[in-house]
Design an enzyme around this catalytic site. Structure first.
Site, PDB file in Angstrom:
ATOM      1  N   ASP A  82      21.990 -29.058  57.444  1.00 36.70           N
ATOM      2  CA  ASP A  82      22.292 -30.195  58.346  1.00 36.70           C
ATOM      3  C   ASP A  82      22.296 -31.522  57.589  1.00 36.70           C
ATOM      4  O   ASP A  82      23.132 -32.385  57.858  1.00 36.70           O
ATOM      5  CB  ASP A  82      21.361 -30.226  59.582  1.00 36.70           C
ATOM      6  N   ASP A 137      17.522 -30.116  64.980  1.00 34.67           N
ATOM      7  CA  ASP A 137      16.565 -29.794  66.039  1.00 34.67           C
ATOM      8  C   ASP A 137      16.825 -30.608  67.312  1.00 34.67           C
ATOM      9  O   ASP A 137      16.825 -30.070  68.420  1.00 34.67           O
ATOM     10  CB  ASP A 137      15.136 -30.069  65.551  1.00 34.67           C
ATOM     11  N   HIS A 173      19.147 -25.268  56.418  1.00 38.12           N
ATOM     12  CA  HIS A 173      19.092 -26.226  55.300  1.00 38.12           C
ATOM     13  C   HIS A 173      20.488 -26.677  54.894  1.00 38.12           C
ATOM     14  O   HIS A 173      20.809 -26.779  53.715  1.00 38.12           O
ATOM     15  CB  HIS A 173      18.331 -25.636  54.100  1.00 38.12           C
ATOM     16  N   GLY A 176       3.622 -25.606  65.287  1.00 40.78           N
ATOM     17  CA  GLY A 176       3.573 -25.076  63.921  1.00 40.78           C
ATOM     18  C   GLY A 176       4.323 -23.780  63.742  1.00 40.78           C
ATOM     19  O   GLY A 176       4.158 -23.093  62.731  1.00 40.78           O
ATOM     20  N   ALA A 177       5.150 -23.402  64.699  1.00 39.70           N
ATOM     21  CA  ALA A 177       5.857 -22.125  64.640  1.00 39.70           C
ATOM     22  C   ALA A 177       7.282 -22.293  64.128  1.00 39.70           C
ATOM     23  O   ALA A 177       8.044 -21.332  64.070  1.00 39.70           O
ATOM     24  CB  ALA A 177       5.873 -21.469  66.022  1.00 39.70           C
ATOM     25  N   GLY A 178       7.649 -23.510  63.760  1.00 40.89           N
ATOM     26  CA  GLY A 178       9.030 -23.737  63.307  1.00 40.89           C
ATOM     27  C   GLY A 178      10.026 -23.666  64.450  1.00 40.89           C
ATOM     28  O   GLY A 178      11.199 -23.398  64.242  1.00 40.89           O
ATOM     29  N   GLU A 225      12.138 -39.741  64.639  1.00 42.71           N
ATOM     30  CA  GLU A 225      11.471 -38.815  63.715  1.00 42.71           C
ATOM     31  C   GLU A 225      11.553 -39.308  62.272  1.00 42.71           C
ATOM     32  O   GLU A 225      10.564 -39.282  61.544  1.00 42.71           O
ATOM     33  CB  GLU A 225      12.089 -37.415  63.844  1.00 42.71           C
TER      34      GLU A 225
HETATM   35  C1  GLA Z   1      13.796 -28.352  59.773  1.00 41.63           C
HETATM   36  C2  GLA Z   1      14.463 -29.714  59.963  1.00 41.63           C
HETATM   37  C3  GLA Z   1      15.931 -29.564  60.325  1.00 41.63           C
HETATM   38  C4  GLA Z   1      16.652 -28.624  59.355  1.00 41.63           C
HETATM   39  C5  GLA Z   1      15.862 -27.331  59.178  1.00 41.63           C
HETATM   40  C6  GLA Z   1      16.470 -26.422  58.148  1.00 41.63           C
HETATM   41  O1  GLA Z   1      13.754 -27.681  61.002  1.00 41.63           O
HETATM   42  O2  GLA Z   1      13.811 -30.432  60.978  1.00 41.63           O
HETATM   43  O3  GLA Z   1      16.548 -30.832  60.341  1.00 41.63           O
HETATM   44  O4  GLA Z   1      16.875 -29.246  58.114  1.00 41.63           O
HETATM   45  O5  GLA Z   1      14.523 -27.587  58.822  1.00 41.63           O
HETATM   46  O6  GLA Z   1      17.710 -25.954  58.562  1.00 41.63           O
END
Ligand code: GLA
Length: 407
Positions: free
Chosen positions: A55, A192, A53, A142-144, A180
């Site tokens: 970027d 990402d 959190h 959905g796993a981040g 995106e």
């Molecule tokens: C998600 C967003 C990223 C980043 C992260 C937190 O994955 O896609 O851009 O902000 O949350 O670091």
């Protein structure tokens, strides 16, 4: 139930073999479209080791690509139809590629169509834009772990090659981000897509989000008898987008109140003074997370420059722990499953553990002794059982190569 019976179900899952998965994607293309594709391209999912959190505040991050990838088998056609199919979903898209506009495509196809739309400035007006694409996504959904970035970046590689655009890797990263944020309408910060395209095997990626400049950082844990254990908590959360936008807005408010374009521009050596200037208690805690997290990335990077992961493992682990605690207390993006997974990993002897990605569900990572990975996974699974949570899934994060051509 004996402890053994409780834990026999815990297995560390491996990603499918890359070349076999690419061959399968090609085969699926043939079965679906009835002819052979021009090639197969793929891009990986990611975990963020530290720098969460930050970027979207021009911060610093240290992600790595994982071995799960999204594959795109594709061929150019002498038309202007974009035809999209997928091995995982019945949904099929067939659209005039000259008429792509934000909102025209929904669901996962938006992440592919959006890349073609975002690459428009590189496409000559005379060129046809028709193509057939078969998507085979192997990144857990959905796993981040950024399955959507993997999808966008695999598409960007395929489109670049099919249309011979001559874009740089960084231009493709930017096109994937634009797809995106502006086409699919999910406001994210670039971490990402950068990780998915720019990562190198055996390395983490030091990423400066101010200009998306990167530097590979050695992160070969296996040779040091260490491992990074991913736990997909499978926790579902229905307000992810709204909460993410709210955190982003809080951090923007903090920057505005401090009179800086982004929190990256604030002088973190003056942390207490800066925080004292923020009247609102919530905004103050949000700013404290972003400012201290950027500093933790600098410290993590400095430790890795000064020694191996093995030599620095205690201090690296402490920074991972501090990152999670800050995300839990100050940024408030964790959920019980994330906290339980982290607490259980630490109690089972992990050097450090934290949530990874956007939070509100998704995955955690734990830096562990390689021969302890199974035991730590079992401890997390047992803790989930005690809390009545759905069974988590476990993977090892193997630092992998970014997007590229497979066949
Ligand atoms: C998600 C967003 C990223 C980043 C992260 C937190 O994955 O896609 O851009 O902000 O949350 O670091």
């Amino acid at each position: 139930m004996s402890p053994a019976a409780e834990t026999t179900a815990v297995l560390l899952s491996a990603a499918p073999d890359r070349s076999e998965a690419a061959a399968r994607a090609e085969q699926r293309f043939v079965e679906s479209f009835g002819y052979a594709p021009d090639g197969v391209w793929s891009a990986p999912g990611r975990v963020n080791i530290i720098g969460e959190h930050v970027d979207y505040q021009d911060g610093l991050c240290l992600p790595m690509a994982i071995s799960h990838r999204c594959f795109a088998a594709a061929a150019r056609t002498p038309t202007n139809r974009l035809r999209l199919r997928s091995a995982q979903d019945e949904l099929v898209l067939d659209i005039d590629a000259r008429e792509l506009t934000p909102g025209a495509v929904t669901g996962w196809p938006a992440y592919v169509a959006g890349v073609l739309w975002a690459l428009d400035p590189f496409i000559s007006g005379a060129a046809t834009r028709g193509m057939d694409i078969m998507i085979d996504g192997q990144v857990p959904l959905g796993a981040g772990l950024s399955s959507s970035a993997a999808l966008e970046c695999a598409a960007a590689e395929a489109i670049e090659a099919l249309l011979s655009l001559g874009t740089t890797r960084l231009e493709r990263v930017r096109a994937a981000i634009t797809a995106e944020t502006d086409f699919a309408g999910a406001s994210t910060g670039g971490l990402d897509q950068s990780a998915s395209v720019l990562s190198h095997e055996g390395h983490a990626l030091f990423l400066d989000c101010r200009d998306l400049s990167t530097r590979p950082v050695p992160w070969d844990l296996a040779s040091q008898q260490l491992a990074l254990l991913i736990t997909d908590t499978r926790a579902e959360h229905s307000h992810v987008d709204g909460e993410y936008a709210a955190r982003r807005a809080d951090s923007e408010r903090a920057a505005a109140q401090l009179g800086v374009p982004t929190l990256r521009d604030a002088d973190v050596d003056q942390l207490e003074t800066l925080l004292g200037r923020l009247g609102d208690e919530v905004v103050r805690r949000r700013a404290r997370h972003v400012l201290t997290e950027i500093r933790r990335v600098e410290q993590f990077d400095a430790l890795l420059a000064a020694g191996t992961v093995r030599e620095q493992v205690g201090e690296l682990g402490a920074l991972l722990n501090a990152s999670h605690d800050s995300l839990r207390e100050d940024y408030e993006v964790t959920v019980p499953q994330l906290d339980v997974a982290v607490d259980a990993a630490r109690a089972a002897g992990a050097h450090g553990a934290r949530m990874t990605g956007g939070g509100f569900g998704g995955s955690t990572i734990a830096l562990v002794e390689a021969d302890q990975a199974q035991a730590v996974a079992e401890a997390i699974a047992a803790a989930f059982g005690q809390h009545g949570f759905a069974a988590p899934e476990f993977f090892l994060a193997l630092p992998s190569e970014g997007a590229g051509q497979d066949r």
